[in-house]
Motif scaffolding. Structure first.
Motif, PDB file in Angstrom:
ATOM      1  N   GLU A   1      -6.983  -6.510   6.285  1.00 42.09           N
ATOM      2  CA  GLU A   1      -6.595  -7.879   6.004  1.00 42.09           C
ATOM      3  C   GLU A   1      -6.002  -8.545   7.249  1.00 42.09           C
ATOM      4  O   GLU A   1      -5.536  -7.880   8.165  1.00 42.09           O
ATOM      5  CB  GLU A   1      -5.562  -7.927   4.869  1.00 42.09           C
ATOM      6  N   ALA A   2      -6.034  -9.872   7.228  1.00 41.35           N
ATOM      7  CA  ALA A   2      -5.565 -10.624   8.389  1.00 41.35           C
ATOM      8  C   ALA A   2      -4.091 -10.369   8.678  1.00 41.35           C
ATOM      9  O   ALA A   2      -3.657 -10.440   9.830  1.00 41.35           O
ATOM     10  CB  ALA A   2      -5.808 -12.114   8.170  1.00 41.35           C
ATOM     11  N   ASP A   3      -3.309 -10.076   7.626  1.00 37.49           N
ATOM     12  CA  ASP A   3      -1.879  -9.881   7.828  1.00 37.49           C
ATOM     13  C   ASP A   3      -1.509  -8.425   8.093  1.00 37.49           C
ATOM     14  O   ASP A   3      -0.336  -8.085   8.174  1.00 37.49           O
ATOM     15  CB  ASP A   3      -1.082 -10.388   6.619  1.00 37.49           C
TER      16      ASP A   3
ATOM     17  N   VAL B   1      -0.821  -0.263   6.760  1.00 40.26           N
ATOM     18  CA  VAL B   1      -1.932  -1.129   7.119  1.00 40.26           C
ATOM     19  C   VAL B   1      -2.389  -2.010   5.962  1.00 40.26           C
ATOM     20  O   VAL B   1      -2.762  -3.164   6.149  1.00 40.26           O
ATOM     21  CB  VAL B   1      -3.132  -0.290   7.624  1.00 40.26           C
ATOM     22  N   SER B   2      -2.379  -1.480   4.736  1.00 42.23           N
ATOM     23  CA  SER B   2      -2.928  -2.220   3.605  1.00 42.23           C
ATOM     24  C   SER B   2      -2.319  -1.743   2.301  1.00 42.23           C
ATOM     25  O   SER B   2      -1.953  -0.567   2.165  1.00 42.23           O
ATOM     26  CB  SER B   2      -4.453  -2.067   3.564  1.00 42.23           C
ATOM     27  N   GLY B   3      -2.235  -2.654   1.343  1.00 44.99           N
ATOM     28  CA  GLY B   3      -1.791  -2.285   0.011  1.00 44.99           C
ATOM     29  C   GLY B   3      -2.927  -1.878  -0.896  1.00 44.99           C
ATOM     30  O   GLY B   3      -2.726  -1.524  -2.057  1.00 44.99           O
ATOM     31  N   PHE B   4      -4.148  -1.912  -0.369  1.00 38.67           N
ATOM     32  CA  PHE B   4      -5.337  -1.575  -1.156  1.00 38.67           C
ATOM     33  C   PHE B   4      -5.937  -0.273  -0.656  1.00 38.67           C
ATOM     34  O   PHE B   4      -6.249  -0.134   0.525  1.00 38.67           O
ATOM     35  CB  PHE B   4      -6.380  -2.692  -1.053  1.00 38.67           C
TER      36      PHE B   4
END
Length: 237
Positions: free
Chosen positions: A125-127, A166-169
């Motif tokens: 993701e971008a964030d 890095v990601s919540g997914f």
């Protein structure tokens, strides 16, 4: 006029029977003539060889490159990208760029003093990253770092530890490979399927990491001769 005499009835029946026989014969002859004419004309409805060739040419669809051919081309391009690296940091960036053509998401973690620190990533993701900080490797990752396990190909504590910054997914399929220098793991490479159900080209991704390990040794040896610096740990994204 009076009705036919009884004596005439047998004669009338004979005429009727004869007439019906004649009509049946004529119907049969006509049917035979129609069938003969139809069978003779049916040949005109059979397409010629030239017409069939035109149909085949019009229906022909250019064959797409085989999946294996595309994979070979992608892997060759990725290897060319790695080969152009001029420094350790350049090699790490090129490794992630090369992996982007083969997998949905990738991230590289530098190993130093027993922890894994996020170096750079692609496809998230971008964030991303969501939060900074070093990751203390769980036992599953330690087995990869120590070399007792060549890689991780399933979701578990190791993947969760690395993906959290890095990601919540979490993706459905993952792979984690060690980047080695002189038989010692100096970084971990995470790849996953992102939003896809399956991880594309995991073996090609593994091959790129192995090639990067070999190139890292070459680049590091040259740098050590020049400055005596420690490899990889001083690289910056």
């Amino acid at each position: 006029m009076s009705d036919s005499r009884p004596v005439d009835q047998p004669q009338n029946e004979a005429f009727r029977t004869r007439l019906e026989e004649w009509l049946n014969q004529q119907n049969q002859l006509l049917l035979e003539e129609v069938m003969a004419t139809w069978q003779g004309a049916i040949g005109h409805f059979r397409p010629s060889e030239a017409l069939l060739a035109q149909f085949l040419e019009a229906a022909a669809v250019p064959s797409a490159p085989a999946a294996s051919d595309r994979q070979d081309v992608e892997l060759a391009s990725a290897l060319d990208l790695l080969e152009g690296a001029t420094s350790q940091s350049d090699l790490l960036k090129r490794l992630l760029d090369a992996l982007s053509a083969l997998v949905e998401r990738s991230a590289l973690f530098i190993l130093k003093q027993g922890v894994a620190s996020l170096y750079a990533h692609r496809g998230f993701e971008a964030d991303a990253p969501l939060r900074a900080g070093a990751v203390v490797p769980p036992a599953e990752l330690e087995s990869v770092i120590q070399g007792s396990t060549p890689s991780i190909r399933r979701k578990g504590p190791g993947y969760t530890a690395l993906i959290t910054p890095v990601s919540g997914f979490e993706a459905s399929e993952v792979a984690i490979f060690p980047l080695r220098h002189k038989k010692r793991a100096v970084a971990l490479v995470l790849v996953d399927s992102g939003l896809r159900q399956s991880l594309d080209h995991p073996e090609q991704a593994r091959a790129l990491v192995l090639v990067a390990s070999a190139m890292l040794a070459t680049l590091a040896s040259g740098r050590e001769e020049d400055s005596g610096s420690h490899p990889v740990h001083e690289a910056h994204p």
